[in-house]
Scaffold this motif. Structure first.
Motif, PDB file in Angstrom:
ATOM      1  N   PRO A 200       0.795  -1.239   0.000  1.00  0.00           N
ATOM      2  CA  PRO A 200       0.000   0.000   0.000  1.00  0.00           C
ATOM      3  C   PRO A 200       0.828   1.290   0.000  1.00  0.00           C
ATOM      4  N   SER A 201       2.121   1.176   0.289  1.00  0.00           N
ATOM      5  CA  SER A 201       2.957   2.372   0.335  1.00  0.00           C
ATOM      6  C   SER A 201       3.637   2.683  -0.995  1.00  0.00           C
ATOM      7  N   HIS A 202       3.387   1.914  -2.026  1.00  0.00           N
ATOM      8  CA  HIS A 202       4.189   2.044  -3.234  1.00  0.00           C
ATOM      9  C   HIS A 202       3.905   3.329  -4.010  1.00  0.00           C
ATOM     10  N   PHE A 203       2.679   3.657  -4.244  1.00  0.00           N
ATOM     11  CA  PHE A 203       2.294   4.892  -4.928  1.00  0.00           C
ATOM     12  C   PHE A 203       3.076   5.074  -6.230  1.00  0.00           C
ATOM     13  N   ASP A 204       3.526   6.312  -6.507  1.00  0.00           N
ATOM     14  CA  ASP A 204       4.106   6.640  -7.812  1.00  0.00           C
ATOM     15  C   ASP A 204       5.583   6.258  -7.933  1.00  0.00           C
TER      16      ASP A 204
END
Length: 356
Positions: A200-204
């Motif tokens: 969930p922390s991966h983002f862009d």
């Protein structure tokens, strides 16, 4: 003749580990972190294996310029930002991206004369408590950055303190979301541990560092079993002497080790002046003649001694792996009460290093 001690950088392992990071974060772009001279591997040696990245992250302006000279035309991120107004001239000249974590840095950007706007990563202190704006002050900092003519794209950034432990990232994620609520822009949160274990922390953008070099973010080698990561550095030497000790005889400074029976001891051409930790205790693992054994006695400046009991055919000239493709660097670091990061960065200048 040179001493039979060297470090080998495995270019194919670096490329493999970058691909592993992409596998774990397939929808994110990657900042390949190459600070500290590519974690001791050498920036120029690591570059060919990592050039499929989307961008490089580092600390020093000189290393950023070196990447440009190596032919890298893509994004380069200064992970601590800049420290004085003259740094901004270099950032402008070489089209670098910079972290901004303080009002002092914003003030310098507001006063700078630039040929083009500088892309920044605005850093939030979500709980690490080193650099960055608190969640409560983050929006005001973002609005100030947005109003600055010298600022181009703004990416929102934070850094996790416990992504490699049971505590995890939940508290910091909540703090980040609270401080960034309603603010548009790309996100850059995940370090190596979060890249592997907190999707969930991966983002862009993700920012892998230690995993690119084949070591564990947690310092425990078993934690990365099954990931496909490969060690990118092998530190190896040879036996340059063999002694047979009688029961009760000692070896090395301080006579800290005494033989519990008749035993063979091997002397390895490597010591703390080469970057091997002097604090390595008896029992620290080492590979001799392909067999796992252990250090005995104190590590000295130029030599260390090992138990040859499991290695009956070992003799002068036998290969010794201090860490690498057979012995995980994390196992050595754990025995010494440290982490693989430190051992990688500690290889001394006198040690020959080659890439393959």
């Amino acid at each position: 003749m040179p001493r039979p001690l060297s470090a080998t950088i495995h270019t194919s392992a670096l490329a493999n580990n970058l691909a592993v990071a992409r596998k774990y974060a397939p929808n994110s772009r990657i900042w390949a972190v190459v600070k500290a001279n590519a974690y001791g591997h050498g920036l120029a040696r690591a570059f060919p294996g990592l050039r499929a990245t989307d961008g490089f992250g580092l600390l020093d302006l000189e290393e950023a310029v070196k990447l440009r000279e190596l032919g890298w035309a893509g994004p380069i991120l200064l992970l601590e930002g800049f420290f004085r107004p003259t740094d901004i001239d270099v950032i402008d000249r070489y089209s670098l991206t910079t972290v901004v974590h303080s009002d002092e840095q914003l003030r310098m950007l507001e006063m700078a004369r630039l040929s083009k706007p500088v892309n920044i990563q605005l850093k939030m202190n979500s709980g690490m408590n080193r650099l960055g704006y608190t969640p409560e002050r983050f929006r005001a900092a973002w609005e100030r950055a947005r109003a600055c003519q010298g600022v181009g794209q703004i990416t929102l950034m934070t850094h996790f303190s416990d992504a490699d432990s049971e505590r995890g990232i939940a508290e910091q994620m909540a703090a980040f979301e609270r401080g960034a609520q309603g603010i548009a822009g790309a996100r850059s949160l995940a370090n190596s541990a979060a890249t592997l274990w907190h999707r969930p922390s991966h983002f862009d953008w993700v920012r892998p560092g230690i995993i690119l070099y084949g070591a564990s973010p947690s310092g425990i080698s078993s934690a990365i079993e099954g990931t496909g990561l490969q060690p990118a550095m092998t530190f190896a030497s040879e036996l340059i002497g063999v002694q047979t000790l009688a029961e009760g005889q000692s070896v090395g400074y301080g006579s800290t080790f005494r033989a519990r029976g008749t035993m063979r001891i091997g002397v390895v051409a490597c010591g703390y002046a080469d970057g091997y930790p002097r604090i390595a205790p008896e029992g620290t693992p080492v590979i001799v003649d392909g067999i796992r054994t252990q250090i005995v006695g104190r590590v000295s400046m130029d030599m260390l001694t090992v138990d040859l009991s499991p290695c009956p055919t070992a003799n002068v000239g036998t290969r010794v792996e201090l860490w690498g493709t057979t012995l995980p660097i994390d196992d050595v670091a754990h025995a010494c009460g440290t982490i693989g990061y430190e051992l990688m960065c500690a290889i001394a200048q006198r040690v020959p290093v080659r890439a393959e």
